[in-house]
Design an enzyme around this catalytic site. Sequence first.
Site, mmCIF file in Angstrom:
data_model
loop_
_atom_site.group_PDB
_atom_site.id
_atom_site.type_symbol
_atom_site.label_atom_id
_atom_site.label_comp_id
_atom_site.label_asym_id
_atom_site.label_seq_id
_atom_site.Cartn_x
_atom_site.Cartn_y
_atom_site.Cartn_z
ATOM 1 N N LYS A 1 -61.008 -18.183 -59.718
ATOM 2 C CA LYS A 1 -62.305 -17.922 -60.344
ATOM 3 C C LYS A 1 -62.495 -16.431 -60.636
ATOM 4 C CE LYS A 1 -63.779 -22.205 -59.625
ATOM 5 N NZ LYS A 1 -63.982 -23.163 -60.714
ATOM 6 N N TRP B 1 -70.156 -28.826 -55.531
ATOM 7 C CA TRP B 1 -69.042 -28.529 -54.624
ATOM 8 C C TRP B 1 -69.427 -28.677 -53.167
ATOM 9 C CZ3 TRP B 1 -64.938 -29.430 -56.969
ATOM 10 C CH2 TRP B 1 -64.772 -29.086 -58.316
ATOM 11 N N ASP C 1 -68.317 -21.238 -48.766
ATOM 12 C CA ASP C 1 -67.418 -21.355 -49.914
ATOM 13 C C ASP C 1 -67.867 -20.307 -50.925
ATOM 14 O OD1 ASP C 1 -66.071 -21.963 -52.234
ATOM 15 O OD2 ASP C 1 -66.671 -24.071 -52.297
#
Length: 389
Positions: free
Chosen positions: A215, A113, A191
């Site tokens: 998540k 990511w 993040d």
Amino acid sequence: MSLEREEPNYFGAGPALLPTNVLQQAAKDLINFNGLGLGVGEISHRSKDGAGVVEQTSANLKKLLNIPDTHEVFFLQGGGTTGFSSIATNLTAAHAKKTGKIGKAGYVVTGTWSKKASEEAARLGVETEIVLDSKKVDGRFGTIPSVDKWSIPKDVSELSYLYYCDNETVNGVEFPEFPFEKFPGVEIVADMSSNFLSKKVDVSKYGLIFGGAQKNVGIAGISIYIIKKSLLDLPTVDELKKLGLPITPIAFDYPTVVKNNSAYNTIPTFTVHVVNLVLKNLIEKGGLEKQEVLNKVKAEILYNTLDKYPSVFKLPVDENVRSKMNVVFTIKDGSLDEEFLKGAADNKLTGLKGHRSVGGMRASIYNAVTLESVSLLVKYLDEFANAHK
């Protein structure tokens, strides 16, 4: 229709498990919210009740994370991937406004990511500086090299911001701590999509924290942002054009979103409401301090079990940076993968297949995954390993 369910033992990485009591309340509110005779997904996002959902969610988030007055909370549609682009354009602009110079966007790449985030910034024409690429240093994602191996600029003030992914969902890598002291004066961007609200965080150290809700904190459709207020001072569109910097689409322009209470366009009120229910549930359970302790226990017993059987299971992540949320492992005899997953399903243990890009297995043990579920997984791992040693 009954709102009851057998508690699932689900280890999917996202969308992920939510507490049953949260889902039950959300289901009721989807039919009739606050006695209005309308569902929370039907009310106007600009009504008193609609705006109240956003305001209450922001307030509960500030309470849980002890967010200082220097920072603001807002919500955006588009998921974490939209954050890759909106962060690049907004924060590059904020740096230019503050310094009168066009800085470089710094990236610490430790997995899938953060790599995608750096690539998106470059695609938009933002000049990037890769401060670390752990795959280039160690030949794989699964490590966080010591900071002396990072390519830190001599003058860090040339960085408009420094971006890292606190927990790499695909690769199972999590920062035990970040070396803030190496980047004085630089706005640190994190993040935290897959470990958001899994532990206490000192928000004051960050310029921006963001994460997709699906998540650990809600359902897909909304992302949460915590930004330093000083970063909301941006150049005008004409100034950006003169500087040759990319212009952010209006719906993702941070000052515009904040000024409009996250409702410049139609915010998915129901999705934000689910986040609020999760936050309330966390507060009632004792907050992040208790949740962090529980998460450590779950991760410890799971890793200890996998480590007991080195002839059966392989753990690709260095021990000191193993994620407490996403436990990745492989079965040394890859021909046993389907047998492992079938046996797990027979024991009502689901969501264990690894990400399509890396294969193997992944047990995501987010906040809503109970210690009982992890204990059942540990029992199955013992049985499987003893049958295949």
